[in-house]
Each structure stands twice: as C-alpha cells, then as structure tokens.
Scaffold this active site. Structure first.
Site, short mmCIF file in Angstrom:
data_model
loop_
_atom_site.label_atom_id
_atom_site.label_comp_id
_atom_site.label_asym_id
_atom_site.label_seq_id
_atom_site.Cartn_x
_atom_site.Cartn_y
_atom_site.Cartn_z
N GLU A 158 -4.95 -1.51 12.38
CA GLU A 158 -5.07 -1.33 10.94
C GLU A 158 -6.45 -1.71 10.38
O GLU A 158 -6.58 -2.03 9.20
CB GLU A 158 -3.98 -2.12 10.23
CG GLU A 158 -2.58 -1.59 10.52
CD GLU A 158 -1.56 -2.08 9.52
OE1 GLU A 158 -1.09 -1.28 8.71
OE2 GLU A 158 -1.24 -3.29 9.56
N HIS A 200 6.03 -2.97 3.79
CA HIS A 200 5.00 -3.35 4.76
C HIS A 200 4.41 -4.73 4.50
O HIS A 200 4.54 -5.63 5.32
CB HIS A 200 3.90 -2.27 4.73
CG HIS A 200 2.83 -2.43 5.74
ND1 HIS A 200 2.05 -1.37 6.16
CD2 HIS A 200 2.36 -3.50 6.42
CE1 HIS A 200 1.18 -1.78 7.06
NE2 HIS A 200 1.35 -3.08 7.23
N HIS A 258 1.63 -9.38 6.34
CA HIS A 258 3.03 -8.94 6.31
C HIS A 258 3.94 -10.09 5.86
O HIS A 258 5.13 -10.12 6.19
CB HIS A 258 3.48 -8.48 7.71
CG HIS A 258 2.63 -7.41 8.32
ND1 HIS A 258 2.66 -7.11 9.67
CD2 HIS A 258 1.72 -6.55 7.76
CE1 HIS A 258 1.81 -6.11 9.92
NE2 HIS A 258 1.23 -5.77 8.78
N HIS A 307 -5.21 -8.74 5.04
CA HIS A 307 -3.99 -7.91 5.09
C HIS A 307 -2.89 -8.73 5.73
O HIS A 307 -3.09 -9.33 6.78
CB HIS A 307 -4.24 -6.63 5.88
CG HIS A 307 -2.97 -5.88 6.17
ND1 HIS A 307 -2.16 -5.40 5.17
CD2 HIS A 307 -2.35 -5.57 7.34
CE1 HIS A 307 -1.11 -4.81 5.71
NE2 HIS A 307 -1.20 -4.90 7.03
ZN LIG Z 1 0.08 -4.15 8.42
#
Ligand SMILES: [Zn+2]
Length: 321
Positions: free
Chosen positions: A89, A211, A110, A108
C-alpha cells in the site's frame, strides 16, 4: 531525540530522519495505532521527489536504516533497483506526496478503534479538544467505486489509481479556482506550511471504508500526534454514544397494525438530542492551541519505546549524539 523534523528545522540529516522514522513506527505500535500492519512514511528532506518508509516487516520490529526503503513519489518504485520487498500500500503515500507538496509525513492504519466509523455510516467528528484537527466531519473514502478494471477487489490501495483517488479525498489542493472551505478554516496547520496554499489539503484524516484510516501532516511528530489522537477521539466518541444510548435510550412513537400481525404502520424514533461535538471555531482554536505543544507528548512517547525492550532502534543517533 530531536523533535521538529518538519517544518521547524531548516535542515534534517538523513541519519536523524531514519532514527525518527523508526521511533515513530515504534510509538504508533506501542499506542495501538499500528499492529503487524500499517505504516508511517516521511518525505526526503533533501529531495521532495522521494520518500522513505519501512520495508515489509512489522512496525514494532523495524530497527536499522537497512529496514527503510527510499521510493520515488512519481510512481512508488524504489530508488534502489535491488531494494527489499516493500508494503503493497505504498501508493497511499506516494500519491499523497504527489498531490500535496507541503505534506511531509503520512500514517496509514487499520486500528480497530476506528473501524466502527469505517463501516457504520456514523460520522466521526471532533469531540475532544485534543483532536480539533478532525474538524466537523471526516470523509469516508470507498475503494469499491474506484477499482481499475481487472484489478483485485481486496480493498488494498495496491496501485496508483486507487492511491490518487484516496489522495483526492483529502480534497481540492490542485484546482486553481479552489475556494477555501470551512474545513480549511478549521485546520490552520494545514494552511500554514505551504508556499502554494491552493495545494494544501482540507482534511487531516480520511477514513477508508471497511479498511482503516490515513492521516497526513507537515512532519513526523504531527503525523504521530494526529494518528494517536484520531484513535483517542474515536474511542471517546464510541463510548459517549454507547453510554448515552444506554442511559437515555430511544423510544419509538407510532401506530401498530394489530390485525396485520403487529406490523408497524408508522413510527418516529425519539432520541434525546445528540452528544456534544466541537463547533468549527472550537475545532480550529483547539488545534491551534495544541500544535505548539506536540513536543511534550513526543518526548514522553519516545521514552516509552526507549525503555521497552520490544523496540530496538539501532539507527545512528543523528546530530543529537
Ligand atoms: Zn491498509
């Protein structure tokens, strides 16, 4: 450990930056923002066309400069052709750096505390003064509307097209005719650092459907702060909604069709108002007040990971040692 990678220091050595990036990864794991997944990156201080992020290992286990990879902003390819395998990603990061020249660090995550707001359509808003950067509404980006034809539908931002779409959710930035939105006025830090104000994002955080979330900032410490307090704000909002509903409940007023087997013919849900969210001005002023204090939690968070044997930062000390 120094603080102020961007924009407070005029020049940041790469050694110092590497140490800061490894520490930031450890802090984000220590605070439950990252687990075995998720990542933080930082733009190269001496070359805005590249950025650094860890190779494909868990954030808690990143340790040396060899664990870091330099990527090209243009296409998320590694600068060194024989670089270690990286995160799928990384296009999240490359496309954000491409769209927003003043953004120098991206996280980023989760994080499980965020997921209810990624699947429920309950809006995440600033509820606490430590998270004024959230403003009065956080967008939710949905990959399902943007998969390139023939690509996997696995929600991962695994190509530039999805990365660009996510980056655009942080909003305008590129339009010459862009009119400042109310969110911009709520986010002074997202305005102040750029020579090109029309390329600044409107939002500090974007949720990702089913996500997680992504946050962007002018520097590593700011990105870490925002990631941690986004999580804290989500926890506070979830708890407030839960106890409020448990205490006050909801009643339904309406008509029941007895002959029709008890079907509800018409009904209206009565609730006792809503939880208190920050106003535009409160969000603006709270973030303005907190921006100058980020070095305080950063110092604490550095020490926390320094004394925890799980985290091994073997990067040379940079200019502080
Ligand atoms: Zn991700």
């Amino acid at each position: 450990m120094s603080v102020g990678y961007y924009p407070k220091r005029e020049k940041v050595g790469l050694e110092d930056l590497f140490k800061g990036l490894v520490t930031a990864s450890h802090i984000l794991h220590c605070h439950g923002v990252l687990d075995a997944y998720g990542h933080i990156s930082v733009r190269s201080p001496d070359n805005p066309a590249t950025f650094w992020m860890p190779c494909n290992i868990s954030p808690a286990l990143i340790s040396t400069p060899d664990d870091l990879i330099e990527y090209n902003v243009e296409d998320a390819t590694p600068v060194e052709k024989n670089a270690k395998p990286g995160y799928l990603e990384r296009h999240i990061h490359s496309e954000i750096y491409k769209r927003f020249p003043a953004v120098n660090s991206v996280v980023h995550s989760h994080c499980s505390d965020m997921l209810p707001y990624c699947i429920s359509e309950v809006p995440l808003k600033a509820t606490i003064h430590m998270a004024g950067f959230l403003g009065t509404g956080v967008p939710v980006w949905d990959a399902s509307s943007h998969y390139p034809s023939g690509s996997k539908h696995d929600l991962l931002v695994r190509n530039a097209q999805l990365g660009a779409s996510l980056s655009a959710a942080f909003k305008p930035a590129t339009s010459a005719g862009f009119i400042y939105s109310k969110f911009r006025s709520a986010l002074p830090s997202q305005i102040g650092g750029s020579q090109e104000p029309d390329k600044e994002p409107n939002h500090a955080v974007v949720l990702m459907q089913s996500h997680g979330f992504t946050t962007l900032a002018h520097g590593i410490e700011e990105a870490v702060y925002q990631a941690i307090y986004t999580k804290e704000a989500a926890k506070a909002q979830t708890t407030a909604l839960t106890i409020r509903n448990a205490h006050f409940g909801h009643s339904v007023e309406g008509k029941v069709d007895v002959e029709g087997g008890g079907k509800i013919k018409s009904a209206k849900v009565k609730a006792e108002g809503d939880i208190k969210y920050l106003s535009d001005k409160e969000a603006h002023d709270a973030w303005e007040a907190n921006q100058d204090t980020i070095s305080r939690p950063w110092g604490l968070w550095c020490r926390e990971v320094e004394v925890n044997p799980l985290y091994q930062n073997k990067c040379p000390g940079g200019e502080d040692e």
